[in-house]
Write an enzyme that holds these catalytic residues in place. Structure first.
Site, PDB file in Angstrom:
ATOM      1  N   LYS A 233       0.843  -1.198   0.000  1.00 28.45           N
ATOM      2  CA  LYS A 233       0.000   0.000   0.000  1.00 28.45           C
ATOM      3  C   LYS A 233       0.879   1.249   0.000  1.00 28.45           C
ATOM      4  O   LYS A 233       1.947   1.250   0.615  1.00 28.45           O
ATOM      5  CB  LYS A 233      -0.850   0.044   1.283  1.00 28.45           C
ATOM      6  CG  LYS A 233      -2.029  -0.907   1.320  1.00 28.45           C
ATOM      7  CD  LYS A 233      -2.786  -0.735   2.642  1.00 28.45           C
ATOM      8  CE  LYS A 233      -3.892  -1.759   2.817  1.00 28.45           C
ATOM      9  NZ  LYS A 233      -5.039  -1.550   1.926  1.00 28.45           N
ATOM     10  N   ARG A 309     -10.193 -11.494   2.611  1.00 31.48           N
ATOM     11  CA  ARG A 309     -11.094 -12.552   2.130  1.00 31.48           C
ATOM     12  C   ARG A 309     -10.406 -13.914   2.132  1.00 31.48           C
ATOM     13  O   ARG A 309     -11.054 -14.950   2.232  1.00 31.48           O
ATOM     14  CB  ARG A 309     -11.653 -12.176   0.751  1.00 31.48           C
ATOM     15  CG  ARG A 309     -10.682 -12.143  -0.350  1.00 31.48           C
ATOM     16  CD  ARG A 309     -11.183 -11.339  -1.559  1.00 31.48           C
ATOM     17  NE  ARG A 309     -11.165  -9.902  -1.309  1.00 31.48           N
ATOM     18  CZ  ARG A 309     -11.634  -8.981  -2.143  1.00 31.48           C
ATOM     19  NH1 ARG A 309     -12.201  -9.337  -3.289  1.00 31.48           N
ATOM     20  NH2 ARG A 309     -11.566  -7.702  -1.845  1.00 31.48           N
TER      21      ARG A 309
HETATM   22  N1  BES Z   1      -8.078  -3.697   4.765  1.00 32.49           N
HETATM   23  C1  BES Z   1      -8.319  -3.346   3.420  1.00 32.49           C
HETATM   24  C2  BES Z   1      -9.664  -2.661   3.221  1.00 32.49           C
HETATM   25  C3  BES Z   1      -9.832  -1.297   3.787  1.00 32.49           C
HETATM   26  C4  BES Z   1      -9.082  -0.240   3.328  1.00 32.49           C
HETATM   27  C5  BES Z   1     -10.834  -1.095   4.713  1.00 32.49           C
HETATM   28  C6  BES Z   1      -9.310   1.013   3.840  1.00 32.49           C
HETATM   29  C7  BES Z   1     -11.060   0.149   5.209  1.00 32.49           C
HETATM   30  C8  BES Z   1     -10.281   1.209   4.782  1.00 32.49           C
HETATM   31  C9  BES Z   1      -8.324  -4.575   2.548  1.00 32.49           C
HETATM   32  O1  BES Z   1      -7.493  -5.606   2.931  1.00 32.49           O
HETATM   33  C10 BES Z   1      -7.907  -4.121   1.198  1.00 32.49           C
HETATM   34  O2  BES Z   1      -6.798  -3.676   1.065  1.00 32.49           O
HETATM   35  N2  BES Z   1      -8.804  -4.235   0.223  1.00 32.49           N
HETATM   36  C11 BES Z   1      -8.553  -3.819  -1.098  1.00 32.49           C
HETATM   37  C12 BES Z   1      -9.060  -4.892  -2.018  1.00 32.49           C
HETATM   38  C13 BES Z   1      -8.619  -4.731  -3.442  1.00 32.49           C
HETATM   39  C14 BES Z   1      -7.133  -4.914  -3.558  1.00 32.49           C
HETATM   40  C15 BES Z   1      -9.371  -5.751  -4.280  1.00 32.49           C
HETATM   41  C16 BES Z   1      -9.305  -2.520  -1.326  1.00 32.49           C
HETATM   42  O3  BES Z   1     -10.431  -2.366  -0.829  1.00 32.49           O
HETATM   43  O4  BES Z   1      -8.750  -1.639  -1.977  1.00 32.49           O
HETATM   44 MN    MN Z   2      -5.517  -5.384   2.214  1.00 36.27          MN
END
Ligand code: BES
Ligand code: MN
Ligand code: ZN
Length: 455
Positions: A233, A309
């Site tokens: 990230k 997931r």
């Molecule tokens: N933990 C994050 C989701 C998240 C991000 C929740 C910011 C609340 C605030 C999750 O693991 C994630 O990174 N999801 C990605 C999925 C994508 C790569 C398909 C997302 O939501 O961008």
């Molecule tokens: Mn993530």
């Protein structure tokens, strides 16, 4: 900070909550008018006793017509001077239980790194409120907030396990933990794959409470820190990722609420938490890897940042193996959920209309907002890639919260019914009863709805 009401009414000072424009109580005399008290939201008017002391206070609740925009306004009463306060005459439109919960939630402070515990005013439980239940709700919520607020350096998988063990002991639940390479032997390959690159070994926490009755299994995402993995990230997106165990924190808080309030009685409860850190090292799982899940379905990892997931899938598969009546997952699963509904209204998914309606009603009653979204069947194709059964991160970026929910549902098959909540777990700016920081979402709604969801 206390999640309890004061019990000694001797010397308690009266506190009158008022909508703006409401008539003043006789006991207040003319001082509030002299002082220019307008009962604006959170406005406090102390009533002097003429002897240098206090004889009570008024607190403003603001405009009644816009009351539906707010909740827990009475939490502002924690700005009163120290002492014991007793709410008198709740005005029309404020429910005793909401008022009671507001008085406790307003007392939450995260003081772990401040060296000094917070001490503020105390309150008697307002008349008409269910004191035990409200205190249980506050105690569970405080636990959730402390767990989320504690940075990952002090709340990794090992410390999350310790917190779960403490809670289990406190409420008389049993707990089993599977860690590190034992996860492979016990067939939790995806929990292992996501967590193996971290200093703290990945693990699965499995808590049980209750011997007989309908069975509820709660599965909480316990990603103690989410760097994104090799699909790292950017700094701005990683900053808040200590909260990525918000689902686990909310599950433990909910278990605490259920146990302390007595609502757990007559149920078999199980809480499953995959506790991992999604980190980076030479042994990290990679984009393009294909994982074989506990259930046997193969998953193409198209983004290591869609890790939630993956760990939930193995935990859900385990949950479904014993066919509980209801499985509920709680997870800070997607950024897309926040884009769709903002930080305050988590979406939930459920195929069963009666269950969904019960939960929506519980959410409203408990002032713990949730909004139903669809497990939209036609989007199933979006999670089906080329070389495996499933894709953890469909390209295109459309319907991100729905496709994540559909992915999880594949693994919950076998449960009587399945509910998934895509929560945010964080209060971005302070509101009454909710300081900036970690916040539980959905637990009180589930607590309120449980008798209807699982009669
Ligand atoms: N933990 C994050 C989701 C998240 C991000 C929740 C910011 C609340 C605030 C999750 O693991 C994630 O990174 N999801 C990605 C999925 C994508 C790569 C398909 C997302 O939501 O961008
Ligand atoms: Mn993530
Ligand atoms: Zn995550």
């Amino acid at each position: 900070m206390s999640a309890s009401f004061a019990t000694d009414a001797t010397d308690a000072l009266p506190l009158w909550p008022l909508w703006s424009g409401d008539a003043l109580p006789d006991q207040a005399g003319t001082w509030p008018d002299t002082a220019g008290f307008g009962a604006k939201l959170g406005e406090i008017c102390l009533l002097p006793d003429g002897d240098g002391g206090l004889k009570g206070a008024l607190i403003g609740l603001g405009d009644k017509a816009s009351a539906s925009r707010r909740r827990f306004t009475l939490a502002a009463a924690t700005s009163l001077p120290n002492g014991v306060w007793q709410v008198r005459d709740l005005p029309e439109g404020i429910d005793a239980n909401e008022a009671a919960l507001a008085l406790l939630l307003g007392q939450y402070r995260f003081t772990r790194y401040k060296g000094k515990a917070y001490e503020g005013p105390q309150f008697l439980c307002p008349e008409g409120a269910d004191s035990d239940r409200v205190q249980a709700a506050a105690a569970g919520e405080f636990m959730t907030r402390d767990l989320i607020n504690t940075p990952a350096g002090d709340m990794g998988p090992a410390q999350l396990e310790a917190a779960a063990r403490d809670l289990a002991e406190q409420i008389g639940a049993s707990i089993r933990v599977t860690s590190g390479d034992d996860l492979l032997a016990a067939n939790f390959p995806m929990i292992h794959a996501v967590g193996r690159a971290a200093a703290d070994a990945p693990r699965l926490l499995d808590i049980r409470l209750g011997e007989a009755g309908p069975m509820l299994t709660i599965v909480g995402k316990g990603v103690c820190f989410d760097t994104g993995g090799l699909d790292l990230k950017p700094a701005s997106s990683m900053a808040l990722m200590k909260k990525d165990m918000g689902g686990a924190a909310t599950s433990l808080g909910l278990l605490k609420m259920l146990a302390l309030s007595g609502a757990a009685e007559g149920y078999r409860l199980r809480v499953l938490i995959p506790a991992v850190e999604n980190s980076v090292a030479g042994n990290a799982f990679r984009p393009g890897d294909v994982l074989t899940s506990r259930k046997g379905l193969t998953v193409e990892v198209n983004n290591t940042d869609a890790e939630g997931r993956l760990v939930l899938a193995d935990a859900l598969a385990l949950a479904a193996e014993e066919s509980p009546d209801l499985v509920i997952s709680l997870a800070t699963l997607t950024g897309a959920a926040r884009v769709a509904l903002g930080p305050d209204v988590p979406p939930f998914y459920c195929d069963d209309d009666a269950t969904a309606q019960a939960l929506a009603k519980g959410a409203e009653e408990a002032r713990d907002p949730l909004w139903r979204m669809p497990f939209w069947q036609p989007y199933e194709t979006m999670i089906e890639p080329n070389i495996a059964d499933l894709d953890n991160a469909p390209s295109g970026g459309m319907a991100g919260s729905i496709t994540a929910a559909l992915f999880l549902r594949r693994f919950a098959e076998g449960a009587g019914r399945y509910v998934h909540l895509d929560i945010y777990g964080w209060q971005p700016s302070a509101a009454p009863g909710r300081p900036k920081g970690g916040v539980g979402q959905g637990a009180r709604a589930i607590l309120a709805a449980l008798p209807q969801m699982l009669p």
